[in-house]
Every structure is written in C-alpha cells, then in structure tokens.
Design a protein around this motif. Structure first.
Motif, PDB file in Angstrom:
ATOM      1  N   ALA A  15       0.816  -1.222   0.000  1.00 49.74           N
ATOM      2  CA  ALA A  15       0.000   0.000   0.000  1.00 49.74           C
ATOM      3  C   ALA A  15       0.843   1.263   0.000  1.00 49.74           C
ATOM      4  O   ALA A  15       0.437   2.281  -0.568  1.00 49.74           O
ATOM      5  CB  ALA A  15      -0.924   0.001   1.216  1.00 49.74           C
ATOM      6  N   TYR A  16       2.005   1.184   0.628  1.00 46.68           N
ATOM      7  CA  TYR A  16       2.829   2.379   0.803  1.00 46.68           C
ATOM      8  C   TYR A  16       4.260   2.076   0.348  1.00 46.68           C
ATOM      9  O   TYR A  16       4.993   1.366   1.051  1.00 46.68           O
ATOM     10  CB  TYR A  16       2.826   2.812   2.276  1.00 46.68           C
ATOM     11  N   GLU A  18       6.904   3.721   0.529  1.00 54.43           N
ATOM     12  CA  GLU A  18       7.924   4.128   1.483  1.00 54.43           C
ATOM     13  C   GLU A  18       8.202   3.047   2.528  1.00 54.43           C
ATOM     14  O   GLU A  18       9.303   2.963   3.079  1.00 54.43           O
ATOM     15  CB  GLU A  18       7.533   5.442   2.179  1.00 54.43           C
ATOM     16  N   VAL A  19       7.203   2.204   2.789  1.00 53.44           N
ATOM     17  CA  VAL A  19       7.417   1.099   3.718  1.00 53.44           C
ATOM     18  C   VAL A  19       8.362   0.073   3.118  1.00 53.44           C
ATOM     19  O   VAL A  19       9.243  -0.465   3.798  1.00 53.44           O
ATOM     20  CB  VAL A  19       6.072   0.442   4.111  1.00 53.44           C
ATOM     21  N   ARG A  41       8.712  13.586   6.706  1.00 52.23           N
ATOM     22  CA  ARG A  41       7.384  12.970   6.868  1.00 52.23           C
ATOM     23  C   ARG A  41       6.569  13.755   7.891  1.00 52.23           C
ATOM     24  O   ARG A  41       7.107  14.212   8.904  1.00 52.23           O
ATOM     25  CB  ARG A  41       7.521  11.518   7.351  1.00 52.23           C
ATOM     26  N   GLY A  45       2.576  10.194   8.614  1.00 53.28           N
ATOM     27  CA  GLY A  45       3.518   9.374   7.865  1.00 53.28           C
ATOM     28  C   GLY A  45       4.568   8.754   8.755  1.00 53.28           C
ATOM     29  O   GLY A  45       4.941   7.588   8.588  1.00 53.28           O
ATOM     30  N   LEU A  48       2.979   5.936  10.821  1.00 53.97           N
ATOM     31  CA  LEU A  48       2.774   4.768   9.966  1.00 53.97           C
ATOM     32  C   LEU A  48       4.071   3.992   9.785  1.00 53.97           C
ATOM     33  O   LEU A  48       4.101   2.756   9.914  1.00 53.97           O
ATOM     34  CB  LEU A  48       2.239   5.209   8.612  1.00 53.97           C
ATOM     35  N   ASP A 252      -6.298  10.436   0.178  1.00 55.45           N
ATOM     36  CA  ASP A 252      -5.614   9.219   0.620  1.00 55.45           C
ATOM     37  C   ASP A 252      -4.208   9.557   1.115  1.00 55.45           C
ATOM     38  O   ASP A 252      -3.235   9.512   0.371  1.00 55.45           O
ATOM     39  CB  ASP A 252      -5.559   8.200  -0.529  1.00 55.45           C
ATOM     40  N   ARG A 253      -4.135   9.883   2.392  1.00 56.71           N
ATOM     41  CA  ARG A 253      -2.867  10.191   3.048  1.00 56.71           C
ATOM     42  C   ARG A 253      -2.381   8.964   3.814  1.00 56.71           C
ATOM     43  O   ARG A 253      -3.073   7.950   3.849  1.00 56.71           O
ATOM     44  CB  ARG A 253      -3.060  11.380   3.989  1.00 56.71           C
ATOM     45  N   PRO A 254      -1.195   9.035   4.446  1.00 58.76           N
ATOM     46  CA  PRO A 254      -0.725   7.882   5.226  1.00 58.76           C
ATOM     47  C   PRO A 254      -1.792   7.376   6.195  1.00 58.76           C
ATOM     48  O   PRO A 254      -2.377   8.154   6.949  1.00 58.76           O
ATOM     49  CB  PRO A 254       0.493   8.452   5.970  1.00 58.76           C
ATOM     50  N   TRP A 256      -4.532   5.759   4.991  1.00 56.52           N
ATOM     51  CA  TRP A 256      -5.823   5.732   4.300  1.00 56.52           C
ATOM     52  C   TRP A 256      -6.367   4.322   4.112  1.00 56.52           C
ATOM     53  O   TRP A 256      -7.593   4.127   4.124  1.00 56.52           O
ATOM     54  CB  TRP A 256      -5.713   6.438   2.949  1.00 56.52           C
ATOM     55  N   SER A 288      -6.125  -3.715   5.306  1.00 58.91           N
ATOM     56  CA  SER A 288      -5.260  -3.655   6.486  1.00 58.91           C
ATOM     57  C   SER A 288      -5.657  -4.779   7.435  1.00 58.91           C
ATOM     58  O   SER A 288      -6.825  -5.172   7.494  1.00 58.91           O
ATOM     59  CB  SER A 288      -5.402  -2.300   7.186  1.00 58.91           C
TER      60      SER A 288
END
Length: 315
Positions: A15-16, A18-19, A41, A45, A48, A252-254, A256, A288
C-alpha cells in the motif's frame, strides 16, 4: 463489477512504497537509509512508518546498536521502543487475558517496561513526537496503568497534534470494556474525535471503530445483527462516513488503507452497500490487518466486497 477481482493483500508495503524502502534499509542495517525514508514525513507518515518497522522481526539488535550510539536520537529511540513493544505483544499473543500464561505476561511486561524507559526519554526531549506518544499510549494499556494515565498521555500528544487519528484509535482501545473502560466513555471520546476534526479528515473512523468494538462484544450473532441494523447505528455510521471517507475533501494520506478498510467493513455490517462498494473500489485489492482480523481476515474481506459490488454496484 469487474470480470476478475484480485485477491486482497494486507501487506502494508504493497500500500505504501515508502514502507518497502524502509524494509530494505532495515534489512541492510543501513541507518542513513532509514533516516532518509523518514525525512520530511508528517506526523501521520512518521507514525505509519514506525508501526510498520515493528513488523520486521529481528531488527532489535541493529536498532539497539544505533540507539546506544546516540540515545538522544528520537528516531532511534522510537523505533527501538516500538520494536520492544511489538516483540512483547507477540509473546503475549492477541488472546484475552484468561488464555495467556503467567510466564507470557512476565515477558510481555518486561518488554513494555524496557520500551517505556526508552520512550520516556524520547518524549521528554521531543514532546511533539506523535509516534513516540502513540506508542506510550499502547504501553499504558499493556501495563494496565489505568484510564487516567492513558488519557494523560493522549492529552500530552494532543497539545501538539490535536487530530492525530492513530493515537485516537489507540486510546479508544483503552476506553473499551475489554481494557477496563466502559462504552459511555469510549463513545464520548469517539464522537469528540469525529466532531472536532475538520470535515474530510480521517478522524471519524474512530467512531466507526467504536461501533465495531461494540458489535464484537455481543455474545450472539443475533445480538450483533440487531445492533448493526438498528437505525441509530446505521445513521451514525453514515454520518461518520460523510464526515470522512465520503466527504469530497478526503484524500488518501498515510493510513488511508486502514481508514477505508474500517469504513468498508462497517458499511457492510450495516448493509449500506453502495457506500461499502465505494470504499472497496477505492481500496482495489488493498486492505489492512485491522479491522479485518475481526471479520475472518481475507475471507471476510472477499465476502463483503462481493456483496457490496453485487448489491451496491462498483464505484
């Protein structure tokens, strides 16, 4: 409804992006790369990413080394503290207390106390660190420090970040009866979160989750069904959605995926299928772990998505 619907994935790295970058940096034990992922961040963020880092089992020695080299580094402290919390919770397991052994509790509490020592220092040096305070709310729950102490920690965070949804959702757990709270207090806080935040913000998800917790607490399927189909609950879930994920200003931010997942489930349980379909459509195949652990995980996600598309159409 598409001809083929992909199976859901609950992998946060899907989903992210950056993860995924964070996991690579942790696997390589590359601290400059870890710091680069966190650079610039916002609090959501950062929180998360800290939470996601806890899923990387085996990183505690590396994080301990980094922390020992500079105990004043808030990122090192927050990541180490979270790693200790998550390791302790894995020992405790997610079962109710009566199914957890004394030895498990002892190890669990030892991990939380070690995490607390680290995170106390982080929040003392950096009182606006939302991720660190969020973890300390979790510690208060695990060490059974009481409702007042958990709320005190949240209020300290809220002085700097009054609408930090991850911390609000964390405190909600403490306010529920399963953690020595009560429903009046839980719903009062959840409604406060929903109403105080700007329209289009994610915070009304806390109210949706309060209803989810109440639904789960009933003993029989008949009671659960009666609850989520009652007019006041149906109406309040829709109002919460209209203030957040259904509002034109929602972005849709961190976090979402968690927010839309919670509403997808609650819209489904309340049989508001068009609204549910809109959330599943926005999610694609993403989900999630929470809240779907409450509804048969991927099997429940697939079941409710199919019903939403069939009865509510695909947005």
């Amino acid at each position: 409804m598409p001809a083929t619907i992909p199976a859901p994935t609950f992998d946060v790295a899907d989903a992210y992006p950056e993860v995924s970058d964070l996991y690579k940096a942790l696997d390589a034990a590359d601290w400059p790369a870890v710091r680069a992922v966190f650079a610039d961040r916002d609090p959501d963020g950062r929180t998360l990413l800290v939470a996601a880092a806890g899923d990387k089992v085996g990183t505690e020695p590396f994080l301990r080394q980094v922390y020992d080299a500079d105990p004043t580094d808030p990122l090192a402290g927050t990541l180490l503290g979270n790693q200790l919390i998550r390791a302790g919770w894995r020992i405790r397991s997610g079962y109710r207390a009566r199914y957890v052994s004394r030895e498990q509790f002892d190890q669990f509490h030892d991990h939380l106390r070690r995490a607390e020592r680290v995170l106390i220092d982080v929040t003392a040096r950096y009182p606006d660190d939302a991720a660190a305070w969020t973890q300390r709310i979790t510690i208060a729950r695990g060490l059974q420090l009481g409702q007042n102490e958990a709320r005190r920690r949240y209020d300290r965070l809220a002085q700097h970040h009054p609408h930090h949804a991850p911390a609000q959702a964390t405190l909600l757990q403490q306010l529920c009866p399963k953690w020595s709270g009560d429903w009046d207090r839980a719903f009062a806080f959840a409604r406060e979160c929903a109403q105080a935040a700007p329209a289009g913000a994610p915070n009304a998800v806390v109210l949706a989750e309060a209803h989810l917790e109440r639904w789960l607490d009933f003993d029989t399927e008949r009671e659960r069904a009666a609850y989520v189909r009652s007019a006041p609950v149906v109406e309040e879930i829709m109002q919460a959605g209209q203030r957040s994920v259904l509002h034109p200003d929602f972005v849709d931010r961190p976090g979402w995926v968690w927010v839309r997942s919670s509403f997808a489930l609650m819209f489904s349980l309340t049989e508001q299928w068009s609204a549910a379909a809109s959330q599943f459509s926005a999610l694609g195949n993403l989900g999630s772990e929470f809240p779907w652990t409450y509804a048969d995980d991927a099997e429940g996600y697939t079941k409710y998505r199919a019903k939403a598309y069939a009865k509510g159409g695909q947005s």
